[in-house]
Structures are given as C-alpha cells and as structure tokens.
Motif scaffolding. Structure first.
Motif, PDB file in Angstrom:
ATOM      1  N   THR A 136      17.048  84.481  90.862  1.00 20.81           N
ATOM      2  CA  THR A 136      17.941  84.043  89.928  1.00 20.81           C
ATOM      3  C   THR A 136      17.542  84.110  88.556  1.00 20.81           C
ATOM      4  O   THR A 136      16.521  83.406  88.194  1.00 20.81           O
ATOM      5  N   ASN A 147      28.192  80.956  86.518  1.00 19.38           N
ATOM      6  CA  ASN A 147      27.809  82.555  86.339  1.00 19.38           C
ATOM      7  C   ASN A 147      26.397  82.869  86.541  1.00 19.38           C
ATOM      8  O   ASN A 147      25.707  82.201  85.764  1.00 19.38           O
ATOM      9  N   THR A 149      23.224  85.526  87.182  1.00 21.38           N
ATOM     10  CA  THR A 149      22.484  87.281  87.096  1.00 21.38           C
ATOM     11  C   THR A 149      21.533  87.083  88.350  1.00 21.38           C
ATOM     12  O   THR A 149      20.626  86.449  88.315  1.00 21.38           O
ATOM     13  N   HIS A 151      18.665  89.569  90.780  1.00 15.44           N
ATOM     14  CA  HIS A 151      18.002  90.549  90.411  1.00 15.44           C
ATOM     15  C   HIS A 151      17.453  90.601  92.210  1.00 15.44           C
ATOM     16  O   HIS A 151      16.768  89.745  92.620  1.00 15.44           O
ATOM     17  N   THR A 182      20.234  95.112  89.844  1.00  9.95           N
ATOM     18  CA  THR A 182      20.708  93.613  89.275  1.00  9.95           C
ATOM     19  C   THR A 182      22.202  93.642  88.936  1.00  9.95           C
ATOM     20  O   THR A 182      22.781  94.505  88.728  1.00  9.95           O
ATOM     21  N   GLN A 184      25.815  90.594  88.135  1.00 11.68           N
ATOM     22  CA  GLN A 184      26.085  89.525  87.575  1.00 11.68           C
ATOM     23  C   GLN A 184      27.234  89.016  88.462  1.00 11.68           C
ATOM     24  O   GLN A 184      28.192  89.901  88.816  1.00 11.68           O
TER      25      GLN A 184
END
Length: 313
Positions: A136, A147, A149, A151, A182, A184
């Motif tokens: 994260t 929210n 992101t 990876h 990656t 979102q």
C-alpha cells in the motif's frame, strides 16, 4: 491457435505453387522444464528422403539430427542426455532446459524430387516467477471506506512480466479491473477482494488482498496493541510476585539455619566458711570471713548463673 492455422494455410499455398514452405512457431518454456517441437510435413510420407534438425543461435549452427549421415542422431554436448526424438523423427523434445537453450530450431524435410518442407521454432526459456507481493503506497480515509494506491511486484529482476488486476465480492467470480503493476482503488464494499496476476509467456503467479485489511488497520492494530499491553502487564506482575515469594522464602530459610544461643549451664559455686562469734569477740569485725582460731563451720552454697536472654525486637 488461429495464427498457427493461418501460417499453415500460407505455407500450403506456397508449397502448392512449388515454393519452399516454412512455418514459424513461437515456443515458450520454463527453466528446468521441457519443450516439445512437433511438425506434420506437407510432403507425402513415402516420398520423404531426408530429415534434418538443427539449432541456430548467435550465428552458430548446431546439427542435432541428419538422416543423410550415419548414425542419424548427432547430438551436440549442449543437449547430451536431454533429447527425445519420436520414431518418425518429426517431434523433438528437449528436457531440463537451460537459459542457453533459447534460440531457433529448424526441421527440413526433402522429398525425392528435391522439394523442401521446413518449419522453424523460436524457443524462449523463461525463469520461474517468484511469489508476488502487494504494498500500500497511498491511503486516504473517507466516511465510506478509503482511497488506496496498490503496487504489485516480485522480488527479482525477472523481465517480460505483465500485471493484471481483478476483483470480486465475497463468493462471486473475479472480474477484470485494470492492467499494470500499480492501481488506484476506491472500494464500495468492505468485503471486496483484489487479485494481482503476474505472468510471463511460460509462468504465472498471483496474490490477493482484502479491502477490510487495507482500509481498517487502525482498529485491528489498536486491539492488538491493547492486548499486548495487558499481556505485558500480567507477565510483569507474575514476575514481581514470584520475586517477592522467592525473597520471603529465602529469608525464612536463612533464619531457620542461624545457630541458636544455648544457655551456659555450667555449674559455678563458691564455698563460704562461717564461724560463730564468741562473747569476747562481739563487736570485733576483724574476724568476719577470716579463719578463727576457734572452731569453724563450713557451708557450701550452690547457685546457677545464666546469660540474660536477648529481647526480641
């Protein structure tokens, strides 16, 4: 599969026009695995006069099999004890692959009229994909969730990797989400699960993560921290109580082992000699306690002497 059919159709058209047919086939294999190259010639089986297998790499040609020579099988040291060839000589299998086995393999079939039917196999050997991990990188909490992101990566420098993300609700099938290492996400449900698929042409690995685990770590970590604090307190209390108990036991044991004072029961005595006073000696103190020329009387008095007992403090 459609590409192979199209290539076969083009080769058939070229061969029917009297040209030399050559089909290119892409092959992917895994390191230490095996690869099989098989070809069905367009020439009539009864007219084939010679078959040749060879390996080309870095402008170097290695002859694997040639039926025009005796014996037919000519193995290079690179493939020693790792080759399998079918009885009809149209299928070649290489086992325990190394990275050096990547290259171009060719088979040429020639009939009695001199027509040549060929096939080319471009073999690429890939390393196995390590187990991927999801990290994260960025997270913003919202009233509905968060929210995030995410990876996805593998702990190596393996090349030719592709990344695919999928998601699903609990108990449902995975649905495509996005491509790339990656992504979102803004999950709508806490029971959503995201899956990262890492693959190359020869191998595939995947890893998944739960939205609830990503978006609600504070509550979980808070509970764990509280439990850890309680456990540390209880352990410290137990150690303290054990220490006090050991000290009290040691003190009591030491007291019982101290030597007790025994009274001196040695009997001491003195002898006192007395004699009566005569009438003419009344008032004369010089004879008290001294031998008298007169008749004396001896008396012995016994008594026991003891040390005083110490007072308890």
């Amino acid at each position: 599969m459609k590409l192979e059919i199209l290539l076969a159709f083009v080769a058939l058209m070229l061969f029917s026009l009297g040209g030399e047919a050559n089909i290119l086939v892409q092959k992917s294999a895994l390191l230490h695995g095996s690869v099989t190259m098989s070809y069905s010639p367009l020439l009539k089986m009864g007219t084939i006069q010679s078959i040749t297998w060879r390996f080309d790499k870095n402008n170097k040609r290695t002859l694997i099999l040639d039926t025009t020579r005796k014996p037919h099988f000519i193995y290079d040291s690179q493939f020693k004890d790792r080759l399998q060839i079918s009885d009809n000589l149209f299928t070649l299998t290489i086992m325990d692959l190394t990275m050096e086995d990547s290259g171009v393999y060719n088979i040429d079939c020639t009939d009695t009229t001199g027509k040549v039917d060929s096939s080319t196999f471009n073999v690429t050997v890939y390393e196995p994909i390590p187990n991927p991990i999801i990290r994260t990188h960025f997270k913003v909490r919202t009233t509905d969730g968060c929210n995030v992101t995410l990876h996805c990566s593998v702990p190596s420098n393996t090349s030719d990797l592709s990344y695919t993300w999928k998601y699903r609700l609990q108990g449902s099938e995975y649905q495509p989400y996005n491509n790339g290492s990656t992504v979102q996400i803004s999950p709508d449900h806490q029971d959503m699960e995201f899956l990262c698929i890492v693959q190359n042409p020869a191998d595939q690995k995947n890893v998944s993560t739960q939205v609830q685990k990503i978006c609600m770590p504070t509550a979980t970590s808070g509970i764990r921290s509280y439990i850890s604090t309680i456990m540390v307190f209880l352990i410290s209390l137990i150690i303290l109580l054990l220490g006090v108990s050991v000290y009290c036991f040691w003190k009591k044991y030491r007291k019982t082992k101290e030597p007790k004072e025994t009274p001196n029961e040695e009997l001491n005595y003195i002898e006192v000699t007395t004699h009566p006073r005569e009438a003419n000696q009344v008032g004369n103190e010089n004879y008290i306690g001294l031998p008298s020329p007169q008749k004396t009387k001896a008396e012995t008095v016994y008594t026991m002497l003891q040390h005083p007992r110490a007072k308890n403090t």
